[in-house]
Write an enzyme that holds these catalytic residues in place. Structure first.
Site, PDB file in Angstrom:
ATOM      1  N   CYS A  76      22.953  77.377  37.459  1.00  0.00           N
ATOM      2  CA  CYS A  76      23.801  78.377  38.105  1.00  0.00           C
ATOM      3  C   CYS A  76      24.179  79.478  37.107  1.00  0.00           C
ATOM      4  CB  CYS A  76      25.006  77.702  38.760  1.00  0.00           C
ATOM      5  SG  CYS A  76      25.861  78.755  39.954  1.00  0.00           S
ATOM      6  N   HIS A 163      21.942  73.793  42.332  1.00  0.00           N
ATOM      7  CA  HIS A 163      22.604  72.676  41.650  1.00  0.00           C
ATOM      8  C   HIS A 163      21.825  71.371  41.821  1.00  0.00           C
ATOM      9  CE1 HIS A 163      26.309  74.687  40.416  1.00  0.00           C
ATOM     10  NE2 HIS A 163      26.112  75.437  41.493  1.00  0.00           N
ATOM     11  N   GLU A 165      22.324  68.664  40.310  1.00  0.00           N
ATOM     12  CA  GLU A 165      23.207  67.525  40.040  1.00  0.00           C
ATOM     13  C   GLU A 165      23.966  67.019  41.263  1.00  0.00           C
ATOM     14  OE1 GLU A 165      25.869  71.138  39.323  1.00  0.00           O
ATOM     15  OE2 GLU A 165      23.738  70.674  39.201  1.00  0.00           O
TER      16      GLU A 165
END
Length: 189
Positions: A76, A163, A165
């Protein structure tokens, strides 16, 4: 160990936890942490530049992106900082992304190894990379963002706008695992 530079993003602890789930030790440090301090620790094999709300408060990350001898992954804001460090242009997104989006992979290359050509990912940003410098190569895009992922052409430096994660991102664990493999981690698969 992977060191995660904390740029104040809401998902920084999620990055650490996701790495822990795949068996990779990780430590969160301030984004002002000196590169020499990071590189002198022989346990550290890679660096992740986290997301965050303010590009102006993360300029040390640009130095790390430019000068690190270790592999670097920007997520990001971290992705935007890497591009900016090498001469890319970061501007307000035409369509701010706070949702799941379809990512289209152009090149499997390293972090996208064994990832399908199209997958759903979670995005959460107001700015995006609008132009990349010649030293970076676009690896993936979406319908509303032309640079969802890139790789440096000569260094082990990567960026993803989305993202990996978070659980909403399909194959996010694999993308993180692939980066960890670039860093020298081995997995029983």
């Amino acid at each position: 160990m992977i060191v995660i530079l904390n740029n104040g993003g809401q998902y920084v602890h999620r990055i650490q936890r996701s790495l822990k789930y795949i068996g990779v030790p990780a430590k969160i440090v301030l984004n002002s942490t000196n590169l020499e301090e990071i590189e002198k620790n022989p346990e550290i094999k890679g660096i992740i530049l986290s997301g965050g709300p303010d590009i102006t408060k993360a300029t040390n990350c640009e130095n790390i992106a430019l000068n690190s001898k270790l592999p670097v992954l920007g997520i990001c804001l971290g992705h935007q900082l890497i591009s900016k460090a090498y001469g890319g242009k970061v501007k307000r997104a035409e369509s701010e992304e706070y949702a799941s989006i379809k990512i289209h992979v152009k090149y499997e290359n390293d972090i996208f190894k064994n990832v399908p050509n199209e997958f759903t990912a979670w995005a959460s940003h107001m700015d995006e990379v609008k132009e990349i410098p010649d030293c970076l190569e676009v690896l993936a895009f979406s319908e509303i963002c032309g640079v969802e992922a890139f790789k440096h052409k000569e260094k082990l430096v990567y960026g993803v706008q989305f993202h990996p994660e978070v659980s909403h991102t399909e194959h996010g664990e694999l993308i993180l695992k692939n980066f960890c493999k670039v860093c020298g981690f081995k997995f029983n698969e």
